[in-house]
Design a protein around this motif. Structure first.
Motif, PDB file in Angstrom:
ATOM      1  N   GLN A   1       9.691  47.601 -38.231  1.00 21.56           N
ATOM      2  CA  GLN A   1       9.549  46.284 -37.607  1.00 21.56           C
ATOM      3  C   GLN A   1       8.215  46.165 -36.869  1.00 21.56           C
ATOM      4  N   GLU A   2       7.803  47.235 -36.187  1.00 14.97           N
ATOM      5  CA  GLU A   2       6.553  47.207 -35.422  1.00 14.97           C
ATOM      6  C   GLU A   2       5.327  47.252 -36.322  1.00 14.97           C
ATOM      7  N   LYS A   3       5.395  48.042 -37.382  1.00 16.68           N
ATOM      8  CA  LYS A   3       4.221  48.246 -38.234  1.00 16.68           C
ATOM      9  C   LYS A   3       4.501  47.682 -39.621  1.00 16.68           C
ATOM     10  N   ASP A   4       4.780  48.567 -40.574  1.00 17.75           N
ATOM     11  CA  ASP A   4       5.138  48.116 -41.923  1.00 17.75           C
ATOM     12  C   ASP A   4       5.975  49.194 -42.608  1.00 17.75           C
ATOM     13  N   PRO A   5       6.602  48.854 -43.720  1.00 13.82           N
ATOM     14  CA  PRO A   5       7.461  49.809 -44.411  1.00 13.82           C
ATOM     15  C   PRO A   5       6.731  51.071 -44.875  1.00 13.82           C
ATOM     16  N   GLY A   6       5.458  50.951 -45.197  1.00 16.03           N
ATOM     17  CA  GLY A   6       4.692  52.118 -45.628  1.00 16.03           C
ATOM     18  C   GLY A   6       4.630  53.188 -44.552  1.00 16.03           C
ATOM     19  N   VAL A   7       4.434  52.765 -43.324  1.00 16.41           N
ATOM     20  CA  VAL A   7       4.376  53.703 -42.194  1.00 16.41           C
ATOM     21  C   VAL A   7       5.745  54.354 -41.999  1.00 16.41           C
ATOM     22  N   ALA A   8       6.798  53.568 -42.089  1.00 17.90           N
ATOM     23  CA  ALA A   8       8.150  54.106 -41.911  1.00 17.90           C
ATOM     24  C   ALA A   8       8.505  55.082 -43.038  1.00 17.90           C
ATOM     25  N   LEU A   9       8.092  54.782 -44.266  1.00 15.45           N
ATOM     26  CA  LEU A   9       8.361  55.694 -45.379  1.00 15.45           C
ATOM     27  C   LEU A   9       7.603  57.006 -45.220  1.00 15.45           C
ATOM     28  N   THR A  10       6.383  56.934 -44.711  1.00 13.38           N
ATOM     29  CA  THR A  10       5.616  58.154 -44.445  1.00 13.38           C
ATOM     30  C   THR A  10       6.321  58.988 -43.379  1.00 13.38           C
ATOM     31  N   SER A  11       6.818  58.329 -42.342  1.00 15.45           N
ATOM     32  CA  SER A  11       7.562  59.043 -41.296  1.00 15.45           C
ATOM     33  C   SER A  11       8.828  59.677 -41.865  1.00 15.45           C
ATOM     34  N   LEU A  12       9.494  58.973 -42.779  1.00 13.80           N
ATOM     35  CA  LEU A  12      10.695  59.515 -43.416  1.00 13.80           C
ATOM     36  C   LEU A  12      10.351  60.772 -44.204  1.00 13.80           C
ATOM     37  N   GLN A  13       9.266  60.732 -44.954  1.00 18.26           N
ATOM     38  CA  GLN A  13       8.836  61.904 -45.715  1.00 18.26           C
ATOM     39  C   GLN A  13       8.563  63.080 -44.788  1.00 18.26           C
ATOM     40  N   ARG A  14       7.847  62.833 -43.714  1.00 19.05           N
ATOM     41  CA  ARG A  14       7.530  63.907 -42.759  1.00 19.05           C
ATOM     42  C   ARG A  14       8.799  64.482 -42.137  1.00 19.05           C
ATOM     43  N   GLU A  15       9.731  63.604 -41.800  1.00 20.66           N
ATOM     44  CA  GLU A  15      10.961  64.051 -41.156  1.00 20.66           C
ATOM     45  C   GLU A  15      11.808  64.887 -42.121  1.00 20.66           C
ATOM     46  N   MET A  16      11.813  64.536 -43.399  1.00 17.62           N
ATOM     47  CA  MET A  16      12.562  65.316 -44.383  1.00 17.62           C
ATOM     48  C   MET A  16      11.951  66.707 -44.539  1.00 17.62           C
ATOM     49  N   ALA A  17      10.629  66.793 -44.456  1.00 16.11           N
ATOM     50  CA  ALA A  17       9.975  68.099 -44.541  1.00 16.11           C
ATOM     51  C   ALA A  17      10.210  68.910 -43.267  1.00 16.11           C
ATOM     52  N   ARG A  18      10.239  68.229 -42.131  1.00 14.82           N
ATOM     53  CA  ARG A  18      10.403  68.909 -40.845  1.00 14.82           C
ATOM     54  C   ARG A  18      11.851  69.327 -40.598  1.00 14.82           C
ATOM     55  N   ARG A  19      12.793  68.510 -41.039  1.00 14.61           N
ATOM     56  CA  ARG A  19      14.209  68.786 -40.794  1.00 14.61           C
ATOM     57  C   ARG A  19      14.994  68.714 -42.104  1.00 14.61           C
ATOM     58  N   PRO A  20      14.948  69.772 -42.901  1.00 13.42           N
ATOM     59  CA  PRO A  20      15.636  69.775 -44.198  1.00 13.42           C
ATOM     60  C   PRO A  20      17.137  69.523 -44.096  1.00 13.42           C
ATOM     61  N   SER A  21      17.717  69.730 -42.939  1.00 11.25           N
ATOM     62  CA  SER A  21      19.157  69.488 -42.789  1.00 11.25           C
ATOM     63  C   SER A  21      19.501  68.015 -42.965  1.00 11.25           C
ATOM     64  N   LEU A  22      18.515  67.135 -42.829  1.00 10.88           N
ATOM     65  CA  LEU A  22      18.758  65.700 -42.993  1.00 10.88           C
ATOM     66  C   LEU A  22      18.506  65.217 -44.425  1.00 10.88           C
ATOM     67  N   ALA A  23      18.110  66.106 -45.308  1.00 16.90           N
ATOM     68  CA  ALA A  23      17.763  65.711 -46.678  1.00 16.90           C
ATOM     69  C   ALA A  23      18.907  65.004 -47.394  1.00 16.90           C
ATOM     70  N   ARG A  24      20.142  65.362 -47.088  1.00 20.06           N
ATOM     71  CA  ARG A  24      21.269  64.711 -47.773  1.00 20.06           C
ATOM     72  C   ARG A  24      21.419  63.247 -47.349  1.00 20.06           C
ATOM     73  N   HIS A  25      20.763  62.858 -46.262  1.00 16.15           N
ATOM     74  CA  HIS A  25      20.821  61.473 -45.785  1.00 16.15           C
ATOM     75  C   HIS A  25      19.589  60.664 -46.200  1.00 16.15           C
ATOM     76  N   CYS A  26      18.674  61.300 -46.904  1.00 15.69           N
ATOM     77  CA  CYS A  26      17.413  60.646 -47.261  1.00 15.69           C
ATOM     78  C   CYS A  26      17.637  59.357 -48.045  1.00 15.69           C
ATOM     79  N   THR A  27      18.545  59.388 -48.996  1.00 13.62           N
ATOM     80  CA  THR A  27      18.803  58.217 -49.830  1.00 13.62           C
ATOM     81  C   THR A  27      19.286  57.038 -48.986  1.00 13.62           C
ATOM     82  N   SER A  28      20.255  57.279 -48.116  1.00 14.52           N
ATOM     83  CA  SER A  28      20.780  56.168 -47.308  1.00 14.52           C
ATOM     84  C   SER A  28      19.734  55.676 -46.307  1.00 14.52           C
ATOM     85  N   LEU A  29      18.901  56.582 -45.803  1.00 13.21           N
ATOM     86  CA  LEU A  29      17.844  56.170 -44.878  1.00 13.21           C
ATOM     87  C   LEU A  29      16.811  55.297 -45.584  1.00 13.21           C
TER      88      LEU A  29
END
Length: 138
Positions: free
Chosen positions: A72-100
Motif C-alpha cells: 500500500q505504501e510503495k508498490d507490489p514489486g517492493v512487497a514481492l521483493t520483501s517476500l522473496q527475501r523473507e522466504m530466503a531468511r525464514r525457510p520455515s515460512l516457505a509453505r505459506h509463500c503461495t497464500s502470501l
C-alpha cells in the motif's frame, strides 16, 4: 591427469551432498526459533475455548500484514521483493509463500482497481501465486 580429475569429481559427488545435508540440519537446529523455551506452552486444538483473549498472531499472518502494508505504501514489486527475501531468511515460512503471494495479488487489485494494472507487477515469486491472486479478487 584426466583420471585424477574424474576421481576427484566422483569423490565430491559423494561427499558434497552429505556435507550439505549435515550443515543444513545443524543450521536449522541452531536458529533461535527451533528451540522451545522452558516457559512456553503448547496449546492443542481443543483448547481454543479456554481463553477469551485474542490469540497471538502467527508469523505468516504478521508477515502478510507487513507485506500488504508495504504494498500500500510503495508498490507490489517492493512487497514481492520483501517476500522473496523473507522466504530466503525464514525457510520455515516457505509453505505459506503461495497464500502470501496471492494475498499480495488481491491487495494490488484493490489498490489499483484493475487486474491489468496489478498484473504488471507479477513475477515468479512462489510460482505464479501473485498472478493467481490478482485474478481471484472478492
Amino acid at each position: 591427469m584426466n583420471h585424477a580429475a574424474r576421481r576427484i569429481g566422483r569423490s565430491l559427488a559423494l561427499v558434497l551432498p552429505v556435507v550439505l545435508v549435515l550443515s543444513g540440519t545443524l543450521a536449522v537446529a541452531s536458529v533461535p526459533w527451533a528451540t522451545s523455551s522452558s516457559g512456553s506452552q503448547v496449546l492443542t486444538a481443543s483448547s481454543h475455548k479456554a481463553s477469551t483473549k485474542a490469540a497471538p498472531r502467527s508469523p505468516e499472518d504478521a508477515l502478510r500484514e507487513r507485506l500488504v502494508a508495504e504494498l500500500q505504501e510503495k508498490d507490489p514489486g517492493v512487497a514481492l521483493t520483501s517476500l522473496q527475501r523473507e522466504m530466503a531468511r525464514r525457510p520455515s515460512l516457505a509453505r505459506h509463500c503461495t497464500s502470501l503471494a496471492r494475498a499480495l495479488g488481491r491487495a494490488a487489485v484493490q489498490k489499483y482497481g484493475s487486474v491489468q494494472r496489478a498484473h504488471r507487477y507479477s513475477r515468479p515469486v512462489c510460482d505464479t501465486s501473485f498472478a493467481a491472486g490478482t485474478l481471484r479478487t472478492p
